[in-house]
Design an enzyme around this catalytic site. Structure first.
Site, mmCIF file in Angstrom:
data_model
loop_
_atom_site.group_PDB
_atom_site.id
_atom_site.type_symbol
_atom_site.label_atom_id
_atom_site.label_comp_id
_atom_site.label_asym_id
_atom_site.label_seq_id
_atom_site.Cartn_x
_atom_site.Cartn_y
_atom_site.Cartn_z
ATOM 1 N N HIS A 143 1.166 -8.316 -10.447
ATOM 2 C CA HIS A 143 0.455 -7.049 -10.270
ATOM 3 C C HIS A 143 0.725 -6.115 -11.450
ATOM 4 C CE1 HIS A 143 0.052 -8.425 -6.154
ATOM 5 N NE2 HIS A 143 -0.737 -7.414 -5.887
ATOM 6 N N HIS A 190 7.900 -6.642 -4.116
ATOM 7 C CA HIS A 190 8.591 -6.865 -5.383
ATOM 8 C C HIS A 190 9.844 -6.010 -5.472
ATOM 9 C CE1 HIS A 190 6.009 -9.560 -7.617
ATOM 10 N NE2 HIS A 190 4.951 -8.875 -7.257
#
Length: 221
Positions: A143, A190
């Site tokens: 991302h 994350h």
């Protein structure tokens, strides 16, 4: 009297930019350091990341989860693919052929590099107790890497076409990327170092993409 016309050769420093090269070098060192620690399953790194996620969760109200889900959706692979496709179509329609090719190749390249090479090698596990369903490994954040490259590359292209709004394009890209990163961590998709590593790698790839753009299009030199 004859006048000799000399063509000025462009050095790689002119192409990539001295400042960008220095920052890219720093980003590369930090990325390699984080990649090695992640690969080694360094306990200090894991503890640092876990503490940061806990502090982030405690510092934000429970209602933030709705906001986080929106920005995580904006940064996921499917949404980013749509942004890439729409950008390519618009650039091709406006006859910005080289720009369209650079956006397409850069986006495909970062996908292959992160998902097919780096993540399988480093093989870092994602945080536990994730608030959204997601598979795959953690470092570096695809991302962060892909969207950093995409949005700042588009900001660069748009800034050339609309120089009056240059600062607006870059600020919008920066704020969007920051919120995407916060969303990924809040949802425990994350670790902090995944995001930082992704941003660093994204800057390196952005520098390379801008270099290609400058070589193929003299107007950007």
């Amino acid at each position: 009297m004859k006048i000799k016309h000399q063509t000025k050769s462009i050095s790689w420093i002119d192409i990539f930019g001295k400042v960008n090269l220095i920052i890219s070098g720093i980003c590369l060192l930090i990325f390699l350091w984080l990649a090695i620690l992640s690969f080694q399953r360094n306990p200090q790194l894991n503890q640092f990341d876990e503490n940061f996620l806990l502090q982030l969760k405690e510092s934000l109200p429970p209602q933030f989860i709705y906001f986080a889900r929106i920005f995580y959706w904006l940064g996921n692979a499917e949404t980013s693919a749509c942004v890439v496709l729409i950008s390519i179509i618009i650039l091709a329609w406006r006859r910005y052929w080289q720009e369209a090719q650079v956006v397409a190749l850069s986006s495909f390249g970062v996908l292959m590099l992160v998902d097919q090479i780096l993540k399988p090698i480093i093989y870092r596990l994602r945080p536990l107790d994730r608030l959204v369903h997601v598979d795959g490994r953690s470092f570096p954040s695809g991302h962060a890497t892909g969207n950093f490259l995409l949005y700042f590359l588009l900001a660069y292209i748009l800034s050339y076409r609309f120089p009056k709004y240059k600062i607006h394009f870059y600020i919008t890209a920066a704020i969007t990327l920051f919120l995407m990163g916060i969303a990924s961590m809040y949802l425990r998709v994350h670790w902090l170092t995944d995001i930082l590593g992704g941003y660093g790698l994204g800057f390196i790839l952005l520098t390379l993409s801008l270099g290609v753009l400058k070589v193929t299009q003299k107007k950007y030199q």
